[in-house]
Design a protein around this motif. Structure first.
Motif, PDB file in Angstrom:
ATOM      1  N   UNK A 166     -29.488-132.049  36.901  1.00 32.46           N
ATOM      2  CA  UNK A 166     -28.173-131.588  37.361  1.00 32.46           C
ATOM      3  C   UNK A 166     -27.623-132.431  38.522  1.00 32.46           C
ATOM      4  N   UNK A 167     -27.882-133.735  38.462  1.00 34.74           N
ATOM      5  CA  UNK A 167     -27.435-134.630  39.529  1.00 34.74           C
ATOM      6  C   UNK A 167     -25.924-134.586  39.723  1.00 34.74           C
ATOM      7  N   UNK A 168     -25.183-134.500  38.607  1.00 32.93           N
ATOM      8  CA  UNK A 168     -23.720-134.462  38.709  1.00 32.93           C
ATOM      9  C   UNK A 168     -23.245-133.189  39.404  1.00 32.93           C
ATOM     10  N   UNK A 169     -23.962-132.110  39.174  1.00 34.05           N
ATOM     11  CA  UNK A 169     -23.596-130.844  39.815  1.00 34.05           C
ATOM     12  C   UNK A 169     -23.763-130.932  41.320  1.00 34.05           C
ATOM     13  N   UNK A 170     -24.879-131.524  41.760  1.00 36.17           N
ATOM     14  CA  UNK A 170     -25.118-131.613  43.203  1.00 36.17           C
ATOM     15  C   UNK A 170     -24.105-132.544  43.865  1.00 36.17           C
ATOM     16  N   UNK A 171     -23.679-133.591  43.165  1.00 34.15           N
ATOM     17  CA  UNK A 171     -22.637-134.477  43.702  1.00 34.15           C
ATOM     18  C   UNK A 171     -21.309-133.726  43.782  1.00 34.15           C
ATOM     19  N   UNK A 172     -21.024-132.961  42.746  1.00 40.91           N
ATOM     20  CA  UNK A 172     -19.803-132.154  42.729  1.00 40.91           C
ATOM     21  C   UNK A 172     -19.812-131.158  43.885  1.00 40.91           C
ATOM     22  N   UNK A 173     -20.953-130.512  44.108  1.00 42.66           N
ATOM     23  CA  UNK A 173     -21.087-129.555  45.202  1.00 42.66           C
ATOM     24  C   UNK A 173     -20.842-130.207  46.551  1.00 42.66           C
ATOM     25  N   UNK A 174     -21.401-131.378  46.758  1.00 44.98           N
ATOM     26  CA  UNK A 174     -21.209-132.095  48.025  1.00 44.98           C
ATOM     27  C   UNK A 174     -19.733-132.396  48.267  1.00 44.98           C
ATOM     28  N   UNK A 175     -19.035-132.806  47.210  1.00 46.75           N
ATOM     29  CA  UNK A 175     -17.603-133.115  47.339  1.00 46.75           C
ATOM     30  C   UNK A 175     -16.806-131.862  47.665  1.00 46.75           C
ATOM     31  N   UNK A 176     -17.122-130.781  46.993  1.00 43.83           N
ATOM     32  CA  UNK A 176     -16.388-129.536  47.226  1.00 43.83           C
ATOM     33  C   UNK A 176     -16.627-129.017  48.645  1.00 43.83           C
ATOM     34  N   UNK A 177     -17.866-129.110  49.119  1.00 41.50           N
ATOM     35  CA  UNK A 177     -18.177-128.671  50.486  1.00 41.50           C
ATOM     36  C   UNK A 177     -17.391-129.505  51.491  1.00 41.50           C
ATOM     37  N   UNK A 178     -17.325-130.827  51.270  1.00 38.59           N
ATOM     38  CA  UNK A 178     -16.588-131.719  52.166  1.00 38.59           C
ATOM     39  C   UNK A 178     -15.107-131.355  52.197  1.00 38.59           C
TER      40      UNK A 178
END
Length: 212
Positions: A166-178
């Motif tokens: 789920x690497x794409x999910x964790x990248x998506x999460x980081x962007x949303x948090x930012x």
């Protein structure tokens, strides 16, 4: 005792849901597999599947809070605590991803949408508490509103993510948090200025009583 029965019934139901969905029939079947009568099941979950999903969500949220405490979240930056909380919740749900997918569909039904919102609120409130949030002013609500958007969008992204680990999910999460941190900062400054202006106005132009 009833808590243990609820957990056992939920575990039995999670084995059925991927094939039959979150339905009364599936709940009845799970009850039979646990040697529980329909009356027993009704006592444990008076509102049926709605109560089961609320219980399931609360169980997961409790595990998230325990995991954050074990991982020393108190010593992390707020951003890292919240990111870890969302990621931990999704990782806990991974073994039952198909059941989660059907649960999301269950809450898209018009009569169940409000219940779905309650579950999301329970989750983001638990996450902020686990992250050490002690706010009591407007920040209390704005933080939960913004995190609800992050959690919900990341959950939907995760459900369709086929990337390794789920690497794409964790990248998506980081962007949303930012993104949310930027919005939250701007929102806080705006509300702070409005509050200051309102207070200044009240001091400079006090209300006067109307003449009789």
């Amino acid at each position: 005792m009833s808590e243990a029965k609820k957990v056992k019934l939920l575990e039995a139901l999670l084995c059925i849901v991927p094939f039959e969905g979150w339905s009364d029939a599936a709940l009845t079947e799970a009850g039979t597999n646990c040697d529980l009568s329909s009356q027993d099941v009704s006592i444990l979950f008076p509102r049926g599947i709605t109560d089961v999903l609320r219980f399931y969500n609360q169980q997961l949220d409790h595990q998230v809070m325990e995991n954050l405490e074990k991982n020393g979240a108190v010593d992390m930056k707020v951003r890292d605590r919240i990111t870890l909380a969302v990621r931990t919740k999704l990782e806990l749900m991974t073994p039952d991803r198909e059941a989660i997918r059907k649960g999301v569909s269950f809450f898209t039904m018009p009569l169940k949408a409000t219940e779905g919102m309650h579950n999301v609120y329970d989750t983001v409130d638990a996450m902020w508490l686990a992250a050490g949030d002690t706010s009591t002013d407007y920040n209390f609500y704005s933080k939960r509103l913004l995190l609800a958007g992050v959690y919900s969008s990341t959950l939907l992204f995760w459900l369709d993510d086929c990337s390794e680990d789920f690497e794409k999910t964790w990248s998506f999460l980081d962007r949303r948090i930012a993104e949310v941190l930027k919005i939250g900062g701007a929102l806080g400054k705006t509300i702070g200025k409005v509050s200051a202006l309102a207070n200044k106005f009240q001091v400079c132009v006090p209300f006067s009583k109307k003449s009789p």
